[in-house]
Write a protein that holds these residues in place. Structure first.
Motif, mmCIF file in Angstrom:
data_model
loop_
_atom_site.group_PDB
_atom_site.id
_atom_site.type_symbol
_atom_site.label_atom_id
_atom_site.label_comp_id
_atom_site.label_asym_id
_atom_site.label_seq_id
_atom_site.Cartn_x
_atom_site.Cartn_y
_atom_site.Cartn_z
ATOM 1 N N ASP A 109 9.654 25.539 14.670
ATOM 2 C CA ASP A 109 10.121 25.208 16.017
ATOM 3 C C ASP A 109 10.008 23.718 16.306
ATOM 4 O OD1 ASP A 109 10.741 27.851 16.495
ATOM 5 O OD2 ASP A 109 8.806 28.316 17.433
ATOM 6 N N ARG A 110 9.122 23.037 15.575
ATOM 7 C CA ARG A 110 8.978 21.578 15.723
ATOM 8 C C ARG A 110 9.543 20.895 14.474
ATOM 9 N NH1 ARG A 110 2.903 20.320 17.479
ATOM 10 N NH2 ARG A 110 3.887 18.406 18.235
ATOM 11 N N ASP A 111 10.763 21.298 14.128
ATOM 12 C CA ASP A 111 11.391 20.822 12.891
ATOM 13 C C ASP A 111 11.616 19.322 12.880
ATOM 14 O OD1 ASP A 111 14.752 20.516 13.398
ATOM 15 O OD2 ASP A 111 13.585 21.585 14.894
ATOM 16 N N ASP A 112 11.671 18.699 14.047
ATOM 17 C CA ASP A 112 11.934 17.261 14.116
ATOM 18 C C ASP A 112 10.767 16.428 13.601
ATOM 19 O OD1 ASP A 112 10.558 18.277 16.419
ATOM 20 O OD2 ASP A 112 10.823 16.318 17.379
ATOM 21 N N ILE A 113 9.587 17.047 13.423
ATOM 22 C CA ILE A 113 8.432 16.285 12.937
ATOM 23 C C ILE A 113 7.747 16.966 11.750
ATOM 24 C CG2 ILE A 113 7.943 15.030 15.074
ATOM 25 C CD1 ILE A 113 5.822 17.186 15.705
ATOM 26 N N THR A 172 15.550 24.056 -8.605
ATOM 27 C CA THR A 172 16.463 23.800 -7.502
ATOM 28 C C THR A 172 15.882 24.465 -6.263
ATOM 29 O OG1 THR A 172 18.402 23.767 -8.947
ATOM 30 C CG2 THR A 172 18.801 24.108 -6.604
ATOM 31 N N TYR A 173 15.946 23.767 -5.136
ATOM 32 C CA TYR A 173 15.379 24.315 -3.903
ATOM 33 C C TYR A 173 16.357 24.145 -2.749
ATOM 34 C CZ TYR A 173 12.196 25.106 0.020
ATOM 35 O OH TYR A 173 11.603 25.587 1.164
ATOM 36 N N VAL A 174 16.436 25.178 -1.902
ATOM 37 C CA VAL A 174 17.298 25.150 -0.718
ATOM 38 C C VAL A 174 16.474 25.580 0.492
ATOM 39 C CG1 VAL A 174 19.356 26.108 0.380
ATOM 40 C CG2 VAL A 174 19.356 25.669 -2.085
ATOM 41 N N TYR A 175 16.476 24.769 1.548
ATOM 42 C CA TYR A 175 15.781 25.130 2.787
ATOM 43 C C TYR A 175 16.494 26.302 3.462
ATOM 44 C CZ TYR A 175 13.470 20.569 2.342
ATOM 45 O OH TYR A 175 12.735 19.498 1.895
ATOM 46 N N ALA A 176 15.712 27.185 4.105
ATOM 47 C CA ALA A 176 16.323 28.365 4.738
ATOM 48 C C ALA A 176 15.542 28.790 5.984
ATOM 49 C CB ALA A 176 16.382 29.508 3.744
ATOM 50 N N ASP A 177 15.183 27.828 6.819
ATOM 51 C CA ASP A 177 14.392 28.132 8.015
ATOM 52 C C ASP A 177 15.294 28.437 9.206
ATOM 53 O OD1 ASP A 177 11.559 27.126 7.057
ATOM 54 O OD2 ASP A 177 12.997 25.578 6.499
ATOM 55 N N LYS A 178 14.768 29.244 10.116
ATOM 56 C CA LYS A 178 15.464 29.536 11.374
ATOM 57 C C LYS A 178 14.450 29.497 12.515
ATOM 58 C CE LYS A 178 19.217 32.458 9.618
ATOM 59 N NZ LYS A 178 19.861 33.806 9.715
ATOM 60 N N LYS A 179 14.857 28.865 13.617
ATOM 61 C CA LYS A 179 14.036 28.899 14.816
ATOM 62 C C LYS A 179 14.096 30.294 15.427
ATOM 63 C CE LYS A 179 14.234 24.052 16.220
ATOM 64 N NZ LYS A 179 14.496 23.130 17.345
ATOM 65 N N ALA A 180 13.281 30.495 16.460
ATOM 66 C CA ALA A 180 13.232 31.799 17.110
ATOM 67 C C ALA A 180 14.589 32.208 17.668
ATOM 68 C CB ALA A 180 12.186 31.782 18.221
ATOM 69 N N ASP A 181 15.424 31.221 18.041
ATOM 70 C CA ASP A 181 16.742 31.540 18.603
ATOM 71 C C ASP A 181 17.826 31.661 17.531
ATOM 72 O OD1 ASP A 181 17.151 28.932 17.810
ATOM 73 O OD2 ASP A 181 17.567 28.144 19.813
ATOM 74 N N GLY A 182 17.426 31.574 16.243
ATOM 75 C CA GLY A 182 18.378 31.716 15.146
ATOM 76 C C GLY A 182 18.971 30.421 14.639
ATOM 77 N N THR A 183 18.649 29.291 15.259
ATOM 78 C CA THR A 183 19.164 28.003 14.823
ATOM 79 C C THR A 183 18.630 27.660 13.435
ATOM 80 O OG1 THR A 183 19.221 27.209 17.106
ATOM 81 C CG2 THR A 183 19.324 25.544 15.367
ATOM 82 N N LYS A 184 19.525 27.253 12.519
ATOM 83 C CA LYS A 184 19.111 26.886 11.169
ATOM 84 C C LYS A 184 18.577 25.453 11.160
ATOM 85 C CE LYS A 184 22.412 29.915 8.796
ATOM 86 N NZ LYS A 184 23.539 29.988 7.822
ATOM 87 N N VAL A 185 17.425 25.272 10.523
ATOM 88 C CA VAL A 185 16.809 23.949 10.402
ATOM 89 C C VAL A 185 16.225 23.805 9.003
ATOM 90 C CG1 VAL A 185 16.301 23.686 12.865
ATOM 91 C CG2 VAL A 185 14.642 24.827 11.371
ATOM 92 N N ASN A 186 15.920 22.575 8.631
ATOM 93 C CA ASN A 186 15.312 22.291 7.326
ATOM 94 C C ASN A 186 13.852 21.901 7.512
ATOM 95 O OD1 ASN A 186 17.822 22.671 6.103
ATOM 96 N ND2 ASN A 186 18.345 20.492 6.187
ATOM 97 N N VAL A 187 12.962 22.801 7.146
ATOM 98 C CA VAL A 187 11.531 22.510 7.182
ATOM 99 C C VAL A 187 10.897 22.850 5.836
ATOM 100 C CG1 VAL A 187 9.309 23.027 8.275
ATOM 101 C CG2 VAL A 187 11.362 22.835 9.678
ATOM 102 N N GLY A 188 11.025 24.121 5.404
ATOM 103 C CA GLY A 188 10.442 24.536 4.134
ATOM 104 C C GLY A 188 9.411 25.636 4.266
ATOM 105 N N VAL A 189 9.241 26.170 5.477
ATOM 106 C CA VAL A 189 8.400 27.350 5.637
ATOM 107 C C VAL A 189 9.040 28.523 4.899
ATOM 108 C CG1 VAL A 189 7.609 29.055 7.344
ATOM 109 C CG2 VAL A 189 7.265 26.614 7.757
ATOM 110 N N THR A 190 10.368 28.547 4.900
ATOM 111 C CA THR A 190 11.139 29.495 4.096
ATOM 112 C C THR A 190 12.187 28.727 3.313
ATOM 113 O OG1 THR A 190 10.861 31.258 5.725
ATOM 114 C CG2 THR A 190 12.630 31.532 4.131
ATOM 115 N N GLY A 191 12.355 29.081 2.030
ATOM 116 C CA GLY A 191 13.373 28.431 1.208
ATOM 117 C C GLY A 191 13.579 29.222 -0.069
#
Length: 213
Positions: free
Chosen positions: A112-116, A131-150
């Motif tokens: 949820d704090r993907d900007d930092i 090879t690695y691909v980011y696959a994170d989603k915020k609670a509202d479904g917005t896709k972001v790149n963090v790395g908690v899931t990938g």
């Protein structure tokens, strides 16, 4: 008397202002990171990688191979002798579960704090090994790149090395300079900030079925 009363009121106002200023300095600012991690788990779950033009879809499979490692203590360490075998040609969903010192899961906070926040995965002998691909989603479904899931794909064999999973807490404005291709950037410290996590575990990349060495 009126003059004395005015001076008294001015003094009261001045002391009240100073008191408010003192209290505000003790309050945490929005930029301060209040996240503390008391334990963590990395899970590697085999998935099917399906090609779709210039990208892939990742599908769950029955009887999937699952590798899991738990980190505890201070600093966070895996169990003695922890050693993972991942197979060449396979793709794994790599997920982080992080818990605070009260045992509550906190990993969604990083998303949820993907900007930092940004994860870097290091240690492979060559950049082409994984090879690695980011696959994170915020609670509202917005896709972001963090790395908690990938998704981590094993491209070639490699003798045992220490895989490093680094979750970095970035200074404001830094995230905009990071691209998805930086997931294994060995010069990650140029992205100023501090590490929330630096997890390390031995990993051996092997041919299918070859888990004996």
């Amino acid at each position: 008397m009126k003059t004395n009363m005015k001076h008294f009121l001015l003094l009261i106002t001045a002391f009240a202002f100073i008191g408010l200023q003192s209290c505000s300095k003790d309050d945490p600012t929005p930029e301060e990171d209040q996240e503390e991690v008391g334990g963590a788990v990395l899970t590697f779950t085999e998935v099917e990688r399906e090609s779709h033009g210039d990208h892939y879809h990742y599908n769950d499979i029955a009887d999937a191979e699952v590798e899991e490692v738990k980190f505890s203590g201070n600093p966070l360490l895996p169990p003695t002798g922890a050693h993972l075998h991942l197979e060449v040609g396979k793709t794994y969903r790599l997920t982080l579960v992080a818990k605070d010192f009260a045992g509550r899961e906190t990993q969604q906070t990083f998303v949820d704090r993907d900007d930092i926040h940004n994860v870097f995965i290091l240690g492979a002998p060559k950049k082409e090994t994984l090879t690695y691909v980011y696959a994170d989603k915020k609670a509202d479904g917005t896709k972001v790149n963090v790395g908690v899931t990938g998704y981590l794909t094993i491209n070639e064999e490699a003798s045992t090395f220490d895989l490093r999973y680094i979750l970095r807490h970035l200074n404001p404005g830094v995230k905009s300079s990071i691209t998805p291709a930086d997931w294994n950037n060995a010069d990650f410290t140029k992205f100023s900030g501090e590490n929330d996590l630096d997890l390390r575990v031995g990993v051996h990349l092997v041919k299918e079925g070859d888990h004996d060495h």
